[in-house]
Design a protein around this motif. Structure first.
Motif, short mmCIF file in Angstrom:
data_model
loop_
_atom_site.label_atom_id
_atom_site.label_comp_id
_atom_site.label_asym_id
_atom_site.label_seq_id
_atom_site.Cartn_x
_atom_site.Cartn_y
_atom_site.Cartn_z
N GLU A 46 0.83 -1.21 0.00
CA GLU A 46 0.00 0.00 0.00
C GLU A 46 0.87 1.26 0.00
O GLU A 46 0.65 2.19 -0.78
CB GLU A 46 -0.92 -0.01 1.23
N VAL A 95 -9.80 -4.28 -0.10
CA VAL A 95 -8.49 -3.65 0.04
C VAL A 95 -8.27 -3.39 1.52
O VAL A 95 -9.05 -2.68 2.15
CB VAL A 95 -8.41 -2.33 -0.76
N ILE A 98 -4.13 0.05 5.99
CA ILE A 98 -2.78 -0.06 6.50
C ILE A 98 -2.83 -0.12 8.02
O ILE A 98 -3.48 0.69 8.67
CB ILE A 98 -1.94 1.16 6.07
#
Length: 346
Positions: A46, A95, A98
């Motif tokens: 990412e 997705v 983070i």
């Protein structure tokens, strides 16, 4: 350019791997590579694609993650891979965010996620694959004493100590109807992890590159092998420059080399590229296109070679700490070997 990822697709076990964990998958068409991994590695993908675009050019295209069912949570990477293989279906694609602190990773490598990447070997008629593990030191700062000692032994007993890299594995097509020791049913000679740990040492490291680049029985003669070495050299030199200008630490990452192993197809691809020089790029995937027609032409172009940096389970961007000299030692020596092969005769 990344392609859209289907919500559900059949998966099969990935057969072209030469190193790394078991449990890797691909879709039936071979365009996607699915590898169970940790949140730390996902975070590195990412951040790289968001903030380090030059380096990201040499990563496999990141297309998102797969989340395992909750009841499968807490599995090891190998267990998670086996579970995905058993299901043969991609679950819902998400997705991953983070992690707030990607440095804090469990020492027990357990995961509920898999990373989805574009398969670097897709589009070749007979992909020859080489995995080169980088580093003089192989363990990250969070490794326990036992792991440090085990990895130090691997480094001291192999070419890591002197050259900063080792041959982690190779898969090389030997030509039609090829047979012999180590040759599989598809005609590939497989060089497993013991090849780079036992057979190849400091004095004969050059032999591994020759075994990868020159295969007369497959039509890859000295001329073609040297041209491939020169193409690899240009990209690895570029990777070296990028990492010298960045601040990172990548322990046990690898350079992944792929080229067309069918000599007839390789020569034809090179001849086509010579008529259109812009297509002779790493994996034919980094060039820009102006419209959909140009994109379709690019996708139909035969593949020649690809160089990628892979394996980021122990990688992070480290502002203020300077370049990653540990990985660079290996990269610079790979540049040296490729330069010598590209310039001299066997």
């Amino acid at each position: 350019m990344a392609k859209s990822l289907p919500q559900h697709a059949d998966l099969i076990e990935y057969k072209h791997g030469v190193a790394g964990h078991d449990g890797t998958l691909c879709d039936v068409d071979g365009e996607l590579f699915i590898k169970p991994c940790t949140p730390h590695e996902i975070a590195f993908y990412e951040e790289s694609f968001a903030s380090h675009p030059q380096f990201a050019e040499y990563m496999s295209t990141y297309m998102g993650t797969l989340t395992l069912d909750e009841e499968q949570g807490g599995q090891t990477i190998e267990e998670a891979g086996a579970a995905l293989i058993a299901k043969h279906t991609i679950p819902e694609v998400v997705v991953s965010p983070i992690p707030k602190d990607p440095k804090k990773v469990s020492k027990k490598i357990r995961t509920t996620q898999a990373v989805v990447l574009e398969n670097a070997a897709h589009g070749f008629v007979k992909p020859n694959i080489l995995d080169i593990k980088l580093g003089v030191r192989l363990w990250a700062d969070d490794a326990d004493i036992a792991k440090r000692e085990r990895f130090d032994k691997v480094a001291n007993d192999t070419t890591h100590k002197k050259f900063g890299f080792r041959i982690a594995g190779m898969r090389v097509w030997q030509g039609p109807d090829a047979k012999g020791e180590g040759v599989d049913a598809d005609g590939y000679k497989v060089y497993d992890k013991f090849y780079g740990r036992q057979t190849i040492q400091d004095h004969n490291l050059h032999e591994a590159f020759h075994n990868f680049l020159f295969i007369k029985s497959a039509g890859v003669d000295e001329e073609l092998g040297k041209l491939v070495a020169q193409a690899f050299l240009a990209d690895v030199s570029r990777i070296q420059k990028i990492i010298e200008e960045e601040e990172s630490r990548m322990f046990s990452s690898s350079l992944l080399f792929v080229y067309e192993g069918d000599g007839v197809a390789l020569r034809a691809a090179m001849e086509e590229a010579s008529r259109s020089p812009a297509t002779l790029v790493n994996g034919d995937e980094n060039g820009s296109v102006d419209d959909e027609e140009d994109l379709e032409d690019e996708e139909r172009s035969p593949k020649i070679y690809s160089v990628k940096v892979i394996d980021f389970a122990h990688a992070q961007w480290t502002p203020g700490l300077g370049p990653d000299e540990n990985a660079l030692t290996g990269i610079r020596n790979v540049v040296k070997f490729l330069g010598e092969i590209g310039e001299t005769s066997r």
